[in-house]
Design a protein around this motif. Structure first.
Motif: not given
Length: 684
Positions: A283-297
């Motif tokens: 999954y793609e998300a955005e962190n507090e800095k506005g950067e795109i990060v990913t999360r594996l399940t």
């Protein structure tokens, strides 16, 4: 409660056209896996997933329900989604979080409008999907015709993993084409049996087709296939799973949910071929800095979850259903919500229909529930307080039809706002607004029946009865010509009086502006603010029909003042009088709101839709062809012309068309309509 890791979890959306048998299928799966001792029936109003009073009364699903089942060490979270178009927001929310689905088709009616809409949701999300052809026990069902309809409307990748067995129109079982095993209904249950002799050739033909499809998924298997070697069962299953996960194969199963035919085979195929939550891309998300990060399940990642459904329960309060995208969560943990709040998970639950079961912890891939977190709602992200991220929320359709509500009992005036807010929490497609100009409380929805359902819910659930009236269009007035006038507000009768005289020019403008061109101190600067205030107050009610006036620039040119009697009130009133006097000579006009609408319609209906839009004074901006011959029409159309458009569009397109709307601008009402608009809407 047993702990389930992601590899042993399947999250499966159950979709289909209204009446296809989704709820009955879920009930059958729940019963077969030991969830209940007695199988519920829609007609008997005792199913686990249709538990709301309105669902029981109407005998159809109107809200998403989660029903977890357990089979051979696996947890399958079944999510029963309403088939009615009026509750499309339910499907949008759920298809964001699942990685597997079963699309239910009624064999007697084949592929219907709702089937295609749900199919398009699943394709857009790239969700591996099974098709379950239900009601195969009904008369005059010809499976080959149903399959051809599926392949022509949903795609040639649909492949029968099961083939019905029986004589003529009597369906009494099926053959698992993959494993070449037959299952026959003996009147009570399905039992293993021999493949009927007259079906053997067809079944082996389909089996060979599947083997060939499997061989095409891998170079080594393809070489082995062309060498004439037999693929092992393990190779076939592995290749099929890859094909399903990649979206290259859509398994078609057959059965009868009411008789539990095909249910065991379906369960095993769910486990064998549908992805677990850790499969497919992260999954793609955005962190507090506005950067795109990913999360594996996986449980090793920081905790994150997406809230896909909010329920307002009269006893438990607000219930939020969420899917854990990464990490794990325990009762007592603090998490950060995407609205900025840090909240404590005081109690953690698993929800089965309407029942909440408390659990100590849940892990990546699973679905859970929390209660009494009033600031949390659908579309929000929950995440670790030290690793805050936000998933992109689902974009829900906009309300396209509005009706004015008038409370019958004045004592309910204070209750209706709170009640409607609760309804909005549950259904993001509902819009509520109070128009200060028309004094109307407006309720918006996706169709007339959608709005009617909300009104019915107000009555049945919240005990508030309302009368309904048409929505009033919010018009504006403006000017097309420059005009000038003197405003005098003079009252001198001894003692403190009023003295203010202004000479003002009013001209067309893009916005509302105020300026001054006063020379020689004819009006002292300290009164400029009062003049502007009077000018803006005068714009609140135009001289044609009493609508607010926009697009005017007021310029203070000259004036007079009195050293004793002049004050702010005098100059404010003088500006109002000047505007009213000049307005008559400024060629005033009526403006109407113009909406930008985006209409999605099947290609075969596009001519009728365009003709109808033309009759509504629409200006088509673009027409684009999308997937599956669905066209997107963008047009600008007066709001007064689309009050009933949702109903008419459904009629023109056999309920397949839908549209969104947003405000674009104000434009002049055609001259031939002005008198009628003024007569119908004049504000006293």
């Amino acid at each position: 409660m047993e702990r389930f890791d992601a590899k042993n979890i399947r999250n499966i959306a159950v979709l289909g056209h209204q009446g296809s048998g989704k709820t009955t299928l879920v009930e059958s799966l729940y019963y077969i896996t030991g969830g209940s001792k007695v199988k519920g029936e829609v007609e008997k109003k005792n199913t686990v997933s249709d538990y709301l009073p309105d669902e029981i009364r109407k005998q159809c699903s109107i809200s998403t329900a989660v029903v977890p089942i357990y089979h051979n060490g696996y947890k399958l979270n079944l999510i029963d989604i309403p088939g009615n178009d009026d509750f499309v927001s339910e499907a949008l929310g759920v298809t964001r979080i699942v990685k597997g689905a079963v699309l239910v088709i009624d064999a007697t009616t084949k592929v219907q409008v709702g089937t295609i809409k749900h199919w398009n949701f699943l394709r857009k999300r790239g969700i591996p999907t099974f098709i379950y052809v239900n009601k195969m026990d009904k008369e005059n069902v010809v499976f080959d015709d149903v399959l051809e309809d599926i392949r022509s409307k949903l795609g040639k990748t649909a492949v029968p993993f099961c083939y019905p067995l029986g004589h003529e129109d009597k369906f009494d079982g099926f053959c698992n084409v993959v494993d070449l095993k037959a299952r026959i209904f003996n009147g009570t249950e399905c039992v293993d049996a021999e493949i009927y002799e007259d079906k053997r050739m067809k079944v082996f033909e389909l089996h060979n087709m599947i083997v060939e499809a499997v061989a095409g998924t891998d170079d080594e298997l393809l070489e082995k296939f062309f060498m004439g070697e037999t693929l092992t069962n393990e190779e076939i299953h592995r290749g099929l799973r890859k094909g399903v996960l990649d979206g290259e194969l859509i398994p078609v199963l057959v059965g009868s949910a009411t008789k539990n035919i095909g249910i065991h085979t379906m369960l095993n195929m769910f486990i064998d071929y549908l992805p677990n939550p850790s499969d497919l891309k992260p999954y793609e998300a955005e962190n507090e800095k506005g950067e795109i990060v990913t999360r594996l399940t996986t449980t090793e990642e920081p905790f994150s979850a997406y809230v896909f459904k909010t329920i307002v329960d009269p006893y438990s309060g607000v219930i939020n259903l969420f899917k854990i995208n990464s990490g794990s969560i325990k009762s007592g943990d603090e998490v950060r919500a995407s609205n900025g709040d840090t909240v404590k998970i005081s109690a953690l639950y698993v929800m089965t229909g309407k029942n909440l079961t408390a659990v100590d912890e849940l892990h990546a891939g699973d679905i859970g529930a929390v209660t009494r977190l009033d600031k949390i709602s659908s579309g929000m992200t929950l995440s670790d307080t030290k690793n805050v991220i936000t998933y992109k929320p689902v974009k829900y359709p906009t309300a396209v039809i509005f009706k004015g509500l008038v409370v019958k009992n004045k004592n309910d005036e204070n209750k209706i706002g709170i009640s409607l807010a609760k309804i909005q929490l549950e259904d993001p497609a509902v819009e509520v607004k109070r128009n200060q100009e028309t004094k109307q409380l407006l309720l918006g929805g996706l169709s007339s029946t959608h709005v009617d359902y909300i009104i019915e819910k107000l009555k049945n659930t919240y005990k508030i009865e309302v009368d309904v009236e048409p929505m009033k269009i919010v018009y504006r007035e403006s000017i097309k010509k420059t005009g000038q006038a003197i405003g005098r507000y003079v009252k001198q009768s001894g003692g403190s009086g009023f003295y203010g005289v202004v000479d003002m020019r009013f001209e067309p403008s893009e916005d509302i502006e105020f300026a001054e061109e006063v020379f020689g101190g004819a009006v002292p600067k300290n009164y400029f603010g009062a003049v502007e205030k009077g000018f803006r107050e005068a714009l609140e009610k135009g001289g044609l029909a009493g609508f607010p006036v926009i697009g005017v620039k007021g310029v203070l040119v000259d004036g007079k003042y009195h050293s004793v009697d002049s004050n702010d009130m005098a100059f404010k009133m003088a500006a109002i009088l000047a505007f009213k006097e000049a307005y008559k000579s400024c060629k005033p006009i009526i403006l109407e709101p113009i909406m930008r609408i985006t209409v999605n319609v099947d290609g075969k209906y596009i001519g009728d839709v365009l003709a109808d839009l033309n009759s509504r004074r629409a200006r088509v901006q673009s027409i684009e062809e999308g997937e599956h011959e669905v066209n997107e029409i963008v047009a600008l159309v007066p709001e007064s012309e689309i009050i009933d458009y949702a109903t008419q569009l459904r009629s023109l397109t056999q309920a397949s068309g839908f549209f969104n709307r947003e405000f674009e601008s104000y434009e002049e009402v055609p001259s031939y309509m002005v008198d009628k608009v003024i007569a119908d809407n004049k504000i006293q």
